[in-house]
Design an enzyme around this catalytic site. Structure first.
Site, PDB file in Angstrom:
ATOM      1  N   GLY A 284     -73.484  26.889  29.754  1.00 28.16           N
ATOM      2  CA  GLY A 284     -74.219  27.657  30.762  1.00 28.16           C
ATOM      3  C   GLY A 284     -73.383  27.939  31.985  1.00 28.16           C
ATOM      4  O   GLY A 284     -73.274  29.083  32.433  1.00 28.16           O
ATOM      5  N   ALA A 285     -72.785  26.901  32.543  1.00 26.88           N
ATOM      6  CA  ALA A 285     -71.991  27.047  33.755  1.00 26.88           C
ATOM      7  C   ALA A 285     -71.240  25.752  34.024  1.00 26.88           C
ATOM      8  O   ALA A 285     -71.499  24.745  33.371  1.00 26.88           O
ATOM      9  CB  ALA A 285     -72.895  27.369  34.942  1.00 26.88           C
ATOM     10  N   MET A 286     -70.325  25.791  34.989  1.00 24.24           N
ATOM     11  CA  MET A 286     -69.465  24.638  35.244  1.00 24.24           C
ATOM     12  C   MET A 286     -69.262  24.430  36.737  1.00 24.24           C
ATOM     13  O   MET A 286     -68.942  25.362  37.475  1.00 24.24           O
ATOM     14  CB  MET A 286     -68.121  24.862  34.533  1.00 24.24           C
ATOM     15  N   ASN A 288     -67.036  23.201  38.788  1.00 21.02           N
ATOM     16  CA  ASN A 288     -65.722  23.003  39.408  1.00 21.02           C
ATOM     17  C   ASN A 288     -65.833  23.021  40.937  1.00 21.02           C
ATOM     18  O   ASN A 288     -66.511  23.861  41.499  1.00 21.02           O
ATOM     19  CB  ASN A 288     -64.779  24.126  38.985  1.00 21.02           C
ATOM     20  N   HIS A 320     -78.530  23.693  39.675  1.00 16.12           N
ATOM     21  CA  HIS A 320     -77.909  22.592  38.935  1.00 16.12           C
ATOM     22  C   HIS A 320     -76.427  22.451  39.295  1.00 16.12           C
ATOM     23  O   HIS A 320     -75.969  21.365  39.667  1.00 16.12           O
ATOM     24  CB  HIS A 320     -78.090  22.834  37.431  1.00 16.12           C
ATOM     25  N   GLU A 321     -75.697  23.546  39.184  1.00 17.42           N
ATOM     26  CA  GLU A 321     -74.247  23.461  39.447  1.00 17.42           C
ATOM     27  C   GLU A 321     -73.991  23.125  40.913  1.00 17.42           C
ATOM     28  O   GLU A 321     -73.098  22.334  41.233  1.00 17.42           O
ATOM     29  CB  GLU A 321     -73.533  24.763  39.071  1.00 17.42           C
ATOM     30  N   HIS A 324     -74.423  19.469  41.628  1.00 16.45           N
ATOM     31  CA  HIS A 324     -73.311  18.645  41.140  1.00 16.45           C
ATOM     32  C   HIS A 324     -72.282  18.368  42.236  1.00 16.45           C
ATOM     33  O   HIS A 324     -71.499  17.426  42.117  1.00 16.45           O
ATOM     34  CB  HIS A 324     -72.579  19.352  39.991  1.00 16.45           C
TER      35      HIS A 324
HETATM   36  N1  PHE Z   1     -70.977  20.232  33.338  1.00 18.28           N
HETATM   37  C1  PHE Z   1     -71.612  21.469  32.963  1.00 18.28           C
HETATM   38  C2  PHE Z   1     -73.037  21.380  33.485  1.00 18.28           C
HETATM   39  O1  PHE Z   1     -73.907  20.792  33.060  1.00 18.28           O
HETATM   40  C3  PHE Z   1     -71.727  21.732  31.529  1.00 18.28           C
HETATM   41  C4  PHE Z   1     -70.444  22.011  30.833  1.00 18.28           C
HETATM   42  C5  PHE Z   1     -69.885  21.044  30.031  1.00 18.28           C
HETATM   43  C6  PHE Z   1     -69.827  23.219  30.959  1.00 18.28           C
HETATM   44  C7  PHE Z   1     -68.708  21.271  29.352  1.00 18.28           C
HETATM   45  C8  PHE Z   1     -68.685  23.480  30.282  1.00 18.28           C
HETATM   46  C9  PHE Z   1     -68.115  22.492  29.464  1.00 18.28           C
HETATM   47  O2  PHE Z   1     -73.393  21.773  34.444  1.00 18.28           O
HETATM   48 ZN    ZN Z   2     -74.543  19.600  34.669  1.00 27.45          ZN
END
Ligand code: PHE
Ligand code: ZN
Length: 884
Positions: A284-286, A288, A320-321, A324
């Protein structure tokens, strides 16, 4: 291995030693084997000379011996499909480095060294979409969980935290925008039409949070002032032409930033926050640091192309992102077994955020529905694992509904037991204690324990035991006392034959039948195998409302009179419990029908009870339409299958469809009146109008089930008149399942109208692949040959094949053709994109729960996949466990 290097057919008496070795089982990584890193990398400087088919990377590491490490002189740097072109240590070229499989080993004499490594990448050839890859003419990275090692050699584990400086240079016309984590510290022009930029991220982070993006992008820009008065620049970057569909994403980002300050006291910590949308993305998304990379589907939205559900998904994933940044980035994970530390907690945070932005009860119902459809089957199948797993072969396989959604439920239970205020003290303590470090699930529980005063000693079992607890409930009435007797069992799961009872917090209420009210809610905690709870002051047996708000992620078993469920569906003041009563009423009936246990009289009386309850819901003037829509949804087929040890998917499908058809006819007048009323509501994004749109399509579905002609006529009228995607998609969804000329009109118009819009073309594929059309399998095969189908794009693959895999009519076709189709897909996709291929295995892995005829065909498909010699680690692990 290619054909030329394959050994010839073995002769009759060939000895074992000469035969091709059997496919090696990937090594098992165990949580108990954790050791701190031997070497730390406090700083890293990366230099990228960018090109779509050749990018040169020079990585300079400051390497320091970890005083808490094992003292080894060997520096192990992970790699994956890369080779070192040059290595220097303290400025001197090194020739005696070694490779151990994919890893680079360097012997170091002292405690502190500077190591530089050059690698060369071909991003355009990177179809796995892990590491540095090309998408739509731009370059981007994906490093979680183990993608950084596909860019350069590094201790690619989340407990090695480094400060990153990045320099990149490239052709200015191809890559006008250059982005990385943190802040841009310098930029300039180079020779021959090149330019460069330098970025610095002041916050130490693990390698999985590194990101770089380069390409032709345009931004929707805004600013946000944090609670301490700092100004933050915000950008949502998209391909030129898409900027008109970014405002909802920006609004959602600003709302997230404000909400996290108010609800969790968390402030953003950089001057810049960038979001980039890419069209080729595995997930879905990341998150970073400072540079979130998103699948376009969770960024782009406007009324013409996105449904209301799409809008909600954008808001939820943006939240969500963003969340994080604290739960994941400022406090990260010590190792990948702790994944739920960041994911479970962040899912809970995004659920609470979405509830606050919209309707809390509706959000809760949706979240529970997802849990039951996606997580319960995982927990009762061959891939079941605790929210903190004990072992894995490929970590990508553990980004699961269990780690994410059950993980969120486990933290939600602590919040329920502690109360909101105390819970906040717990999370404050967690962030304070562990800021800047790589923590464990145990650290989290301890902080909640210390901050709230709860005793969570036994509660920790929720982290180590897999399986959905089954709670059976009985209510007895004696004199003036109502006594609730509860027992629990936690089912055996692979590797965990015996389970201990876990603390289960259940919110309950006891209703007076005559007044339709109760005297207050109770929180009971079932702490052992059994428990008994007495409540005084009942002259007559009350009606039990249990697990209100879904306070625990368990399955409740209880013999219930239809009458009591109809009562709760109409009277319960907890909206979730009202929904639950309706679900149980239908579930009870369908389970009996599927089991062949209904004679005509009981079938008729069961339907009559459901019809009465449904009619009350359709016509209740007090209900808002969003909630009415939730109450009208029938339990999913997969959730029905969960209730039975072994079941026939064909019978489940037929029974559920028959009930829909009966309801459609029985309530035809009410449903048509409802459809007429809400069809007159004009488009807006407010809750009332969204409720109307949701109901419009639900009413249409039932009308069409009862009377296909009436359904087709209303659906095509809804399609032609639609001024938004929710109505248009709803109409096409209904038409896609009908064998009528209006179907072809709508599908052709939809395709022509949205030519070039990848996200909407995805919908066109999935609406057809998900339909209950009698020839759906044939249609899916034709769609796979369509010009617009692409095996290289995960969104497109999912839009066709994931829709098919969760469509019982297609997947469970009695011929086995649905299983063969998914098996073939997995074999074809694995060499291109193993991560995405592995996601299709669990559908076949459910074979033990399916009637023997189909089960044999599902198993045969798994065996066919297992026989492929060059299978990826991802697919190998899932297939082996599914056959196990
Ligand atoms: N960490 C990301 C998320 O939940 C999910 C993700 C995992 C994206 C692995 C890409 C690769 O928000
Ligand atoms: Zn996540």
């Amino acid at each position: 291995m290619d054909i030329a290097s394959r050994p010839a057919e073995p002769a009759e008496n060939t000895q074992i030693a000469d035969a091709a070795p059997p496919p090696a089982a990937p090594p098992v990584i165990r949580r108990e084997d954790y050791l701190p890193p031997a070497w730390l990398i406090p700083e890293i400087a990366l230099d990228f000379a960018l090109g779509l088919d050749e990018t040169v990377v020079v990585s300079k590491l400051s390497v320091r011996r970890n005083p808490d490490g094992n003292g080894t002189a060997t520096l192990r740097l992970n790699g994956d499909q890369i080779a070192p072109r040059a290595v220097t240590v303290d400025g001197t070229a090194l020739n005696d480095w070694k490779l151990d499989g994919p890893d680079l080993l360097i012997e170091l004499a002292g405690d502190a060294h500077e190591v530089a490594i050059e690698t060369v990448l071909n991003p355009a050839a990177n179809s796995q979409l892990m590491g540095l890859y090309a998408s739509n003419g731009m370059l981007c990275t994906q490093c979680e969980a183990e993608g950084f090692r596909r860019i350069t050699f590094f201790p690619d584990r989340p407990d090695v935290l480094s400060t990153y400086s990045v320099r990149m240079s490239g052709d200015k016309a191809t890559f006008p925008i250059l982005l990385a984590n943190g802040n841009c510290t310098a930029e300039g022009e180079g020779e021959d039409g090149t330019h460069w930029a330098e970025w610095h991220d002041p916050w130490p982070k693990p390698s999985y949070l590194f990101a770089l993006v380069a390409g032709e992008l345009v931004a929707n820009h805004a600013t946000f002032t944090t609670m301490s008065g700092r100004r933050v620049d915000l950008n949502v970057w998209v391909r030129p032409g898409d900027e008109g569909r970014t405002q909802h994403a920006m609004d959602s980002l600003i709302a997230s930033m404000k909400w996290d300050e108010e609800t969790f006291g968390r402030e953003y910590d950089l001057d810049l926050f960038n979001i980039v949308a890419v069209s080729d993305f595995n997930m879905g998304a990341m998150e970073n640091k400072g540079l979130n990379v998103f699948n376009t589907r969770y960024v782009l939205a406007d009324p013409d192309t996105a449904t209301d559900a799409d809008y909600d998904a954008v808001e939820g994933v943006i939240g969500h992102e963003y969340f994080h940044n604290w739960s994941g980035n400022r406090v990260t994970c010590r190792d990948w077994f702790q994944l739920s530390l960041k994911e479970g907690f962040t899912v809970l945070r995004d659920q609470l955020f979405s509830a606050d932005m919209g309707s809390e009860p509706v959000k809760r119902i949706e979240d529970v529905r997802v849990l039951r459809i996606a997580q319960f089957p995982e927990d009762s199948g061959p891939l079941a694992h605790p929210i903190r797993p004990d072992s894995y072969q490929e970590i990508s396989n553990f980004y699961t509904a269990t780690v994410y959604n059950k993980g969120a439920e486990v933290i939600r239970m602590m919040r329920t037991m502690a109360g909101e205020e105390a819970f906040r003290k717990g999370t404050d303590l967690y962030f304070e204690r562990h800021d800047g470090t790589a923590a464990t699930c145990e650290d989290f529980v301890k902080a909640i324990e210390d901050g709230t005063g709860l005793d969570l000693a036994r509660f920790r079992l929720w982290y180590s035991q897999a399986g959905t607890p089954q709670v059976s409930a009985r209510l007895e009435h004696d004199g003036r006392i109502a006594r609730l007797a509860l027992t629990q069992t936690v089912p055996a799961t692979p590797g965990q034959p015996e389970k201990a009872p876990m603390p289960i917090p259940l919110r309950i209420a006891l209703f007076d039948r005559d007044t339709g009210t109760h005297a207050g809610e109770h929180l009971v905690i079932l702490d052992g195998d059994e428990g008994s709870f007495a409540f005084e002051g009942f002259d007559k047996p009350p009606v039990l409302s249990i697990n209100r708000g879904f306070s625990a992620p368990v399955a409740i078993e209880m013999e219930r009179e239809d009458e009591d469920l109809v009562f709760l569906a109409a009277n319960d003041d907890d909206p979730f419990a009202r929904y639950e009563a309706m679900q149980s009423l239908v579930l009870q009936h369908l389970v009996a029908a599927v089991g062949g246990g209904l004679d005509e009289a009981r079938r008729a009386s069961g339907r009559a009870a459901i019809g009465r309850a449904m009619k009350a819901i359709v016509t209740d003037p007090e209900l808002d339409d969003l909630m009415r829509g939730e109450l009208m949804i029938l339990p999913a087929e997969s959730y029905l299958a969960e209730q039975l040890l072994v079941s026939d998917p064909g019978v489940i499908h037929a029974e559920r469809e028959a009930l829909k058809a009966w309801l459609g006819l029985e309530l035809a007048d009410e449903l048509k009146a409802l459809h007429d009323r809400i069809s007159a509501v004009p488009y807006s994004r407010d809750a009332a109008a969204r409720g109307a749109r949701k109901l419009k399509t639900q009413a249409l579905v039932l009308i069409a089930s009862g009377d296909a002609g009436e359904g087709a006529a209303r659906a095509i009228a809804q399609y032609r008149k639609a001024d938004n995607m929710t109505d248009r998609q709803g109409a096409v969804m209904v038409l896609a399942g009908l064998d009528c000329p209006e179907r072809e009109e709508a599908l052709a118009d939809f395709l022509a109208r949205y030519e070039g819009n990848a996200l909407v073309i995805d919908k066109w594929f999935s609406l057809q692949a998900g339909s209950f059309h009698p020839r759906v399998l044939e249609q899916i095969h034709a769609l796979a040959q369509h010009d617009e189908f692409r095996m290289s794009n995960p969104n497109r693959v999912r839009s066709l094949y994931m829709a098919a895999a969760v469509n019982p009519q297609a997947f469970h076709d009695a011929s086995g053709a649905g299983y063969a189709m998914i098996g073939e897909l997995i074999r074809k996709l694995d060499p291109i994109n193993p991560q995405t291929a592995a996601r299709f295995v669990p559908a076949l892995g459910r074979w033990r729960r399916v009637e023997p005829g189909r089960a044999a065909m599902m198993r045969a498909e798994l065996e066919k996949i297992a026989a492929v010699p060059s299978l990826s680690r991802d697919v190998r692990e899932q297939v082996t466990k599914s056959l196990g």
